[in-house]
Design a protein around this motif. Structure first.
Motif, short mmCIF file in Angstrom:
data_model
loop_
_atom_site.label_atom_id
_atom_site.label_comp_id
_atom_site.label_asym_id
_atom_site.label_seq_id
_atom_site.Cartn_x
_atom_site.Cartn_y
_atom_site.Cartn_z
N GLY A 29 1.01 -1.10 -0.13
CA GLY A 29 0.10 -0.07 0.04
C GLY A 29 0.92 1.23 0.15
N LEU A 30 2.26 1.15 -0.25
CA LEU A 30 3.06 2.31 -0.51
C LEU A 30 3.17 2.80 -1.66
N LEU A 31 2.63 2.22 -2.56
CA LEU A 31 2.57 2.69 -4.10
C LEU A 31 1.22 2.47 -4.65
N LEU A 32 0.68 3.40 -5.41
CA LEU A 32 -0.55 3.28 -6.10
C LEU A 32 -0.70 2.37 -7.46
N ARG A 61 -5.49 -6.51 0.46
CA ARG A 61 -4.45 -7.17 1.15
C ARG A 61 -5.07 -7.38 2.72
N SER A 62 -4.76 -8.32 3.44
CA SER A 62 -5.02 -8.59 4.82
C SER A 62 -3.76 -7.87 5.66
N PRO A 63 -4.14 -7.68 6.72
CA PRO A 63 -3.03 -6.81 7.74
C PRO A 63 -1.54 -7.59 7.50
N LEU A 64 -0.82 -6.81 7.14
CA LEU A 64 0.60 -7.35 6.79
C LEU A 64 1.75 -6.78 7.68
N ALA A 65 2.67 -7.33 7.44
CA ALA A 65 4.22 -6.80 7.92
C ALA A 65 4.99 -6.83 6.86
#
Ligand SMILES: Nc1ncnc2c1ncn2[C@@H]1O[C@H](COP(=O)(O)OP(=O)(O)OP(=O)(O)O)[C@@H](O)[C@H]1O
Length: 183
Positions: free
Chosen positions: A52-55, A63-67
């Motif tokens: 989610g850091l680029l569009l 996406r699910s919660p991520l690391a």
């Protein structure tokens, strides 16, 4: 969403060119996908898009919660490693042991070697409890001990219903589906 990560007809424009388009895949519980390809093909960009850091220029990403583990440790350099990891919540002790760096818990992050910092970053991901792990070049800077430990760490995450998306220019140990990007 039963999938932990879903790309649907995704296009990414970066650096004045289209890195990829029409990219679709689903990553479900227990699955692992290796993003391969030559330098500049867009492996790191795909990881950042998944985070989610680029569009995306076109298409959908769910996406699910991520690391995320990339070149940034996201750990306070002035704190002892154990305290820096606890900032992110949870209990990092098991993660430190899994990466073989439990003995470094009291050492300030800034004093760790690059390989130790890589293991610390991976420990942050392990400790996160996030179902989706995004790993950019997870083997870089790891010594033989780290390379030997990583498959078990990833295997345990997958066995627990997690999923992993990893970008690497070298083969990854264990069973992976492969997505090849082209320069
Ligand atoms: N911040 C940025 N701004 C503009 N273009 C960028 C940026 N970062 C990367 N790019 C461009 O995006 C393309 C893909 O770069 P990326 O880092 O995703 O490739 P990569 O496959 O991970 O490469 P490597 O194997 O060398 O790490 C390259 O052409 C690069 O020049």
């Amino acid at each position: 969403m039963s999938a932990l990560l879903r790309f649907d007809e995704v296009a990414l424009h970066r650096g004045g060119r289209m890195l990829f388009e029409g990219l679709s895949f689903v990553l479900g519980a227990g699955e692992a996908l290796h993003v391969a390809g030559p330098n500049g093909s867009g492996k790191s960009s795909l990881i950042r898009l998944a985070a989610g850091l680029l569009l995306a220029a076109r298409g959908q990403v769910e996406r699910s919660p991520l690391a995320l583990a990339d070149e940034h440790s996201a750990l306070d350099r002035e704190l002892p490693l154990g305290s820096a990891l606890r900032f992110w919540g949870g209990s990092p002790d098991a993660a430190l042991e899994a990466l073989g760096i439990g003995h470094l818990s009291a050492i300030p992050v800034r004093l760790l070697s690059s390989g130790q910092q890589k293991k610390a970053t991976l420990a942050r991901v392990v400790a996160s409890g996030a179902p989706l792990w995004l790993l950019d070049e997870p083997l870089n800077a790891l010594d033989g001990d780290g390379l030997a430990r990583l498959p078990a760490v990833i295997g345990a995450h997958r066995a627990g219903g997690g999923a992993v998306l990893a970008a690497s220019h070298q083969p990854l140990p264990g069973e992976w589906r492969v997505l090849e990007l082209h320069a």
